[in-house]
Design a protein around this motif. Structure first.
Motif, PDB file in Angstrom:
ATOM      1  N   TYR A  70     -16.273   6.457   8.468  1.00  0.00           N
ATOM      2  CA  TYR A  70     -15.901   5.040   8.513  1.00  0.00           C
ATOM      3  C   TYR A  70     -14.402   4.964   8.746  1.00  0.00           C
ATOM      4  O   TYR A  70     -13.638   5.824   8.288  1.00  0.00           O
ATOM      5  CB  TYR A  70     -16.263   4.326   7.207  1.00  0.00           C
ATOM      6  N   SER A  71     -13.960   3.931   9.435  1.00  0.00           N
ATOM      7  CA  SER A  71     -12.522   3.795   9.691  1.00  0.00           C
ATOM      8  C   SER A  71     -12.161   2.325   9.828  1.00  0.00           C
ATOM      9  O   SER A  71     -13.017   1.465  10.075  1.00  0.00           O
ATOM     10  CB  SER A  71     -12.123   4.555  10.962  1.00  0.00           C
ATOM     11  N   ASP A  72     -10.900   2.061   9.661  1.00  0.00           N
ATOM     12  CA  ASP A  72     -10.373   0.703   9.827  1.00  0.00           C
ATOM     13  C   ASP A  72      -8.886   0.814  10.110  1.00  0.00           C
ATOM     14  O   ASP A  72      -8.165   1.525   9.401  1.00  0.00           O
ATOM     15  CB  ASP A  72     -10.605  -0.143   8.577  1.00  0.00           C
ATOM     16  N   LYS A  73      -8.427   0.139  11.142  1.00  0.00           N
ATOM     17  CA  LYS A  73      -7.016   0.164  11.505  1.00  0.00           C
ATOM     18  C   LYS A  73      -6.526  -1.267  11.673  1.00  0.00           C
ATOM     19  O   LYS A  73      -7.145  -2.055  12.388  1.00  0.00           O
ATOM     20  CB  LYS A  73      -6.793   0.940  12.805  1.00  0.00           C
ATOM     21  N   ARG A  74      -5.461  -1.586  10.962  1.00  0.00           N
ATOM     22  CA  ARG A  74      -4.889  -2.929  11.046  1.00  0.00           C
ATOM     23  C   ARG A  74      -3.378  -2.851  11.233  1.00  0.00           C
ATOM     24  O   ARG A  74      -2.725  -1.943  10.710  1.00  0.00           O
ATOM     25  CB  ARG A  74      -5.217  -3.742   9.794  1.00  0.00           C
ATOM     26  N   GLN A  75      -2.852  -3.816  11.953  1.00  0.00           N
ATOM     27  CA  GLN A  75      -1.418  -3.890  12.219  1.00  0.00           C
ATOM     28  C   GLN A  75      -0.892  -5.265  11.843  1.00  0.00           C
ATOM     29  O   GLN A  75      -1.647  -6.217  11.671  1.00  0.00           O
ATOM     30  CB  GLN A  75      -1.132  -3.601  13.690  1.00  0.00           C
ATOM     31  N   GLY A  76       0.422  -5.349  11.717  1.00  0.00           N
ATOM     32  CA  GLY A  76       1.051  -6.642  11.442  1.00  0.00           C
ATOM     33  C   GLY A  76       0.821  -7.160  10.038  1.00  0.00           C
ATOM     34  O   GLY A  76       0.935  -8.369   9.802  1.00  0.00           O
ATOM     35  N   LEU A  77       0.514  -6.268   9.095  1.00  0.00           N
ATOM     36  CA  LEU A  77       0.352  -6.689   7.707  1.00  0.00           C
ATOM     37  C   LEU A  77       1.716  -6.869   7.053  1.00  0.00           C
ATOM     38  O   LEU A  77       2.734  -6.378   7.537  1.00  0.00           O
ATOM     39  CB  LEU A  77      -0.465  -5.659   6.928  1.00  0.00           C
ATOM     40  N   LYS A  78       1.738  -7.584   5.940  1.00  0.00           N
ATOM     41  CA  LYS A  78       2.975  -7.851   5.218  1.00  0.00           C
ATOM     42  C   LYS A  78       2.751  -7.622   3.728  1.00  0.00           C
ATOM     43  O   LYS A  78       1.646  -7.812   3.239  1.00  0.00           O
ATOM     44  CB  LYS A  78       3.460  -9.281   5.471  1.00  0.00           C
ATOM     45  N   MET A  79       3.809  -7.245   3.033  1.00  0.00           N
ATOM     46  CA  MET A  79       3.710  -7.058   1.589  1.00  0.00           C
ATOM     47  C   MET A  79       4.926  -7.655   0.894  1.00  0.00           C
ATOM     48  O   MET A  79       6.065  -7.514   1.360  1.00  0.00           O
ATOM     49  CB  MET A  79       3.605  -5.575   1.229  1.00  0.00           C
ATOM     50  N   ALA A  80       4.670  -8.311  -0.223  1.00  0.00           N
ATOM     51  CA  ALA A  80       5.739  -8.845  -1.059  1.00  0.00           C
ATOM     52  C   ALA A  80       6.376  -7.714  -1.847  1.00  0.00           C
ATOM     53  O   ALA A  80       5.776  -6.649  -2.040  1.00  0.00           O
ATOM     54  CB  ALA A  80       5.174  -9.897  -2.013  1.00  0.00           C
ATOM     55  N   PRO A  81       7.606  -7.913  -2.324  1.00  0.00           N
ATOM     56  CA  PRO A  81       8.229  -6.888  -3.177  1.00  0.00           C
ATOM     57  C   PRO A  81       7.401  -6.640  -4.432  1.00  0.00           C
ATOM     58  O   PRO A  81       6.809  -7.571  -4.981  1.00  0.00           O
ATOM     59  CB  PRO A  81       9.589  -7.499  -3.532  1.00  0.00           C
ATOM     60  N   ASN A  82       7.353  -5.388  -4.868  1.00  0.00           N
ATOM     61  CA  ASN A  82       6.675  -5.043  -6.136  1.00  0.00           C
ATOM     62  C   ASN A  82       5.310  -5.715  -6.241  1.00  0.00           C
ATOM     63  O   ASN A  82       5.034  -6.494  -7.140  1.00  0.00           O
ATOM     64  CB  ASN A  82       7.556  -5.431  -7.321  1.00  0.00           C
ATOM     65  N   SER A  83       4.455  -5.404  -5.287  1.00  0.00           N
ATOM     66  CA  SER A  83       3.112  -5.976  -5.267  1.00  0.00           C
ATOM     67  C   SER A  83       2.130  -4.919  -4.796  1.00  0.00           C
ATOM     68  O   SER A  83       2.514  -3.865  -4.297  1.00  0.00           O
ATOM     69  CB  SER A  83       3.053  -7.203  -4.351  1.00  0.00           C
ATOM     70  N   ASN A  84       0.851  -5.211  -4.948  1.00  0.00           N
ATOM     71  CA  ASN A  84      -0.186  -4.291  -4.496  1.00  0.00           C
ATOM     72  C   ASN A  84      -1.379  -5.077  -3.983  1.00  0.00           C
ATOM     73  O   ASN A  84      -1.565  -6.250  -4.314  1.00  0.00           O
ATOM     74  CB  ASN A  84      -0.590  -3.346  -5.627  1.00  0.00           C
ATOM     75  N   PHE A  85      -2.198  -4.420  -3.166  1.00  0.00           N
ATOM     76  CA  PHE A  85      -3.424  -5.051  -2.706  1.00  0.00           C
ATOM     77  C   PHE A  85      -4.450  -3.972  -2.388  1.00  0.00           C
ATOM     78  O   PHE A  85      -4.113  -2.796  -2.230  1.00  0.00           O
ATOM     79  CB  PHE A  85      -3.178  -5.947  -1.484  1.00  0.00           C
ATOM     80  N   ASP A  86      -5.722  -4.387  -2.308  1.00  0.00           N
ATOM     81  CA  ASP A  86      -6.820  -3.476  -2.020  1.00  0.00           C
ATOM     82  C   ASP A  86      -7.134  -3.500  -0.532  1.00  0.00           C
ATOM     83  O   ASP A  86      -7.621  -4.509  -0.008  1.00  0.00           O
ATOM     84  CB  ASP A  86      -8.061  -3.866  -2.828  1.00  0.00           C
ATOM     85  N   TYR A  87      -6.829  -2.388   0.135  1.00  0.00           N
ATOM     86  CA  TYR A  87      -7.153  -2.242   1.555  1.00  0.00           C
ATOM     87  C   TYR A  87      -8.613  -1.813   1.666  1.00  0.00           C
ATOM     88  O   TYR A  87      -9.020  -0.802   1.094  1.00  0.00           O
ATOM     89  CB  TYR A  87      -6.235  -1.205   2.193  1.00  0.00           C
ATOM     90  N   ALA A  88      -9.407  -2.595   2.404  1.00  0.00           N
ATOM     91  CA  ALA A  88     -10.852  -2.396   2.408  1.00  0.00           C
ATOM     92  C   ALA A  88     -11.332  -1.814   3.727  1.00  0.00           C
ATOM     93  O   ALA A  88     -10.931  -2.258   4.810  1.00  0.00           O
ATOM     94  CB  ALA A  88     -11.560  -3.722   2.137  1.00  0.00           C
ATOM     95  N   ILE A  89     -12.201  -0.788   3.637  1.00  0.00           N
ATOM     96  CA  ILE A  89     -12.842  -0.181   4.796  1.00  0.00           C
ATOM     97  C   ILE A  89     -14.341  -0.420   4.669  1.00  0.00           C
ATOM     98  O   ILE A  89     -14.973   0.021   3.708  1.00  0.00           O
ATOM     99  CB  ILE A  89     -12.536   1.317   4.886  1.00  0.00           C
ATOM    100  N   SER A  90     -14.903  -1.121   5.634  1.00  0.00           N
ATOM    101  CA  SER A  90     -16.299  -1.553   5.551  1.00  0.00           C
ATOM    102  C   SER A  90     -17.263  -0.427   5.914  1.00  0.00           C
ATOM    103  O   SER A  90     -16.988   0.390   6.809  1.00  0.00           O
ATOM    104  CB  SER A  90     -16.534  -2.749   6.476  1.00  0.00           C
ATOM    105  N   LEU A  91     -18.402  -0.405   5.239  1.00  0.00           N
ATOM    106  CA  LEU A  91     -19.504   0.488   5.604  1.00  0.00           C
ATOM    107  C   LEU A  91     -20.498  -0.196   6.534  1.00  0.00           C
ATOM    108  O   LEU A  91     -21.547   0.350   6.846  1.00  0.00           O
ATOM    109  CB  LEU A  91     -20.241   0.953   4.343  1.00  0.00           C
ATOM    110  N   GLY A  92     -20.162  -1.392   6.976  1.00  0.00           N
ATOM    111  CA  GLY A  92     -21.091  -2.141   7.798  1.00  0.00           C
ATOM    112  C   GLY A  92     -22.317  -2.522   6.994  1.00  0.00           C
ATOM    113  O   GLY A  92     -22.228  -3.027   5.893  1.00  0.00           O
ATOM    114  N   ASP A  93     -23.485  -2.234   7.551  1.00  0.00           N
ATOM    115  CA  ASP A  93     -24.727  -2.555   6.841  1.00  0.00           C
ATOM    116  C   ASP A  93     -25.332  -1.334   6.168  1.00  0.00           C
ATOM    117  O   ASP A  93     -26.503  -1.337   5.782  1.00  0.00           O
ATOM    118  CB  ASP A  93     -25.754  -3.166   7.820  1.00  0.00           C
ATOM    119  N   LYS A  94     -24.543  -0.273   6.009  1.00  0.00           N
ATOM    120  CA  LYS A  94     -25.080   0.966   5.446  1.00  0.00           C
ATOM    121  C   LYS A  94     -24.883   1.017   3.929  1.00  0.00           C
ATOM    122  O   LYS A  94     -23.915   0.499   3.406  1.00  0.00           O
ATOM    123  CB  LYS A  94     -24.390   2.164   6.095  1.00  0.00           C
ATOM    124  N   PRO A  95     -25.793   1.666   3.223  1.00  0.00           N
ATOM    125  CA  PRO A  95     -25.657   1.799   1.769  1.00  0.00           C
ATOM    126  C   PRO A  95     -24.670   2.898   1.429  1.00  0.00           C
ATOM    127  O   PRO A  95     -24.330   3.733   2.264  1.00  0.00           O
ATOM    128  CB  PRO A  95     -27.076   2.180   1.319  1.00  0.00           C
TER     129      PRO A  95
END
Length: 260
Positions: A234-259
């Protein structure tokens, strides 16, 4: 069933971000405008970009306008900037847990009235009282002032009858800087886990910007393999993201319709 461990490979490219004022103005019953003070660093901007000093106390001003024929009550809340799961900087998140590396949260140093009523066809000015910590601070304190119309109780009751109540908001960004010391962003990969988003399967990787610096044009290339193998599952590539100082977020990679 065979169980496989997974590895997540992340490549990150970092630049700086200039904070944006985020506005949702459709069908608004009021509008807001920052009164730009003398210590504004970039006077061409409509948000507050202030040069501050340790221990400095300052009241910044915001004008509230009501062009309708009825009084409008506006709720006002200061918030620290956060990063949402789409890699977008937000200034209105009330329920997000404060990042454990954030030393100065904007809501802790900025106080104002919780709500203000602006009369029909009139204007009112509010003050936001800012008190900087006594110790000098390198980097950026980033936050925002969140303005939304107060929902009347009868409207809330109507929503229980199947009606949709729209709420629109203005946000004025606030960027506070004391020194000219350049702080380079640094990222850390925290927990990676299997998760579900809207009932769909994902692998999520918590990415943390643990420096008081704004990030612009963040690119992430995430790939998931079986341990010891080179085939990308599985893969996911994204560009142009932004982050605030001293912050975190969950980067998600989809499995599509697979279990899992």
């Amino acid at each position: 069933m065979r169980k496989h461990k997974i590895y997540l490979l992340l490549f990150m490219v970092i630049c700086f971000l200039q904070p944006l004022v985020r506005v949702s103005a459709s069908e608004m019953k009021f509008s807001v405008q920052a009164v730009i003070p003398e210590n504004q660093i970039d006077k061409s901007q409509s948000y507050f970009d202030l040069k501050m000093s340790p221990g400095q106390i300052q009241d910044i001003q915001v004008n509230l306008y009501n062009d309708t024929d009825k009084d409008v009550t506006i709720e006002i809340t200061p918030h620290a900037a956060t990063t949402n799961q789409n890699g977008v900087v937000e200034y209105n998140t009330q329920n997000n847990k404060k990042d454990d590396t954030l030393k100065i949260a904007f809501q802790d140093i900025a106080k104002t009235e919780e709500e203000v009523t602006v009369g029909a066809k009139s204007k009112k000015q509010i003050l936001v009282h800012i008190v900087m910590p006594k110790d000098s601070y390198d980097g950026v304190v980033l936050g925002g002032l969140y303005f939304t119309e107060k929902i009347k109780e009868d409207n809330t009751n109507n929503s229980n009858n199947g009606q949709v109540i729209n709420r629109y908001a203005y946000v004025i960004g606030v960027k506070l800087t004391e020194t000219e010391t350049k702080i380079s962003p640094e990222l850390k990969l925290n927990e990676v886990k299997a998760s579900q988003i809207n009932y769909r399967n994902f692998f999520t990787a918590n990415i943390q910007n643990y420096k008081p610096a704004i990030i612009k044009d963040l690119s992430i290339d995430g790939k998931i393999f079986k341990k010891g193998e080179s085939k990308v599952l599985y893969s996911d590539k994204r560009q142009g993201l932004k982050m605030a100082p001293n912050s975190n977020f969950d980067y998600a990679i989809s499995l599509g319709d697979k279990p899992f």
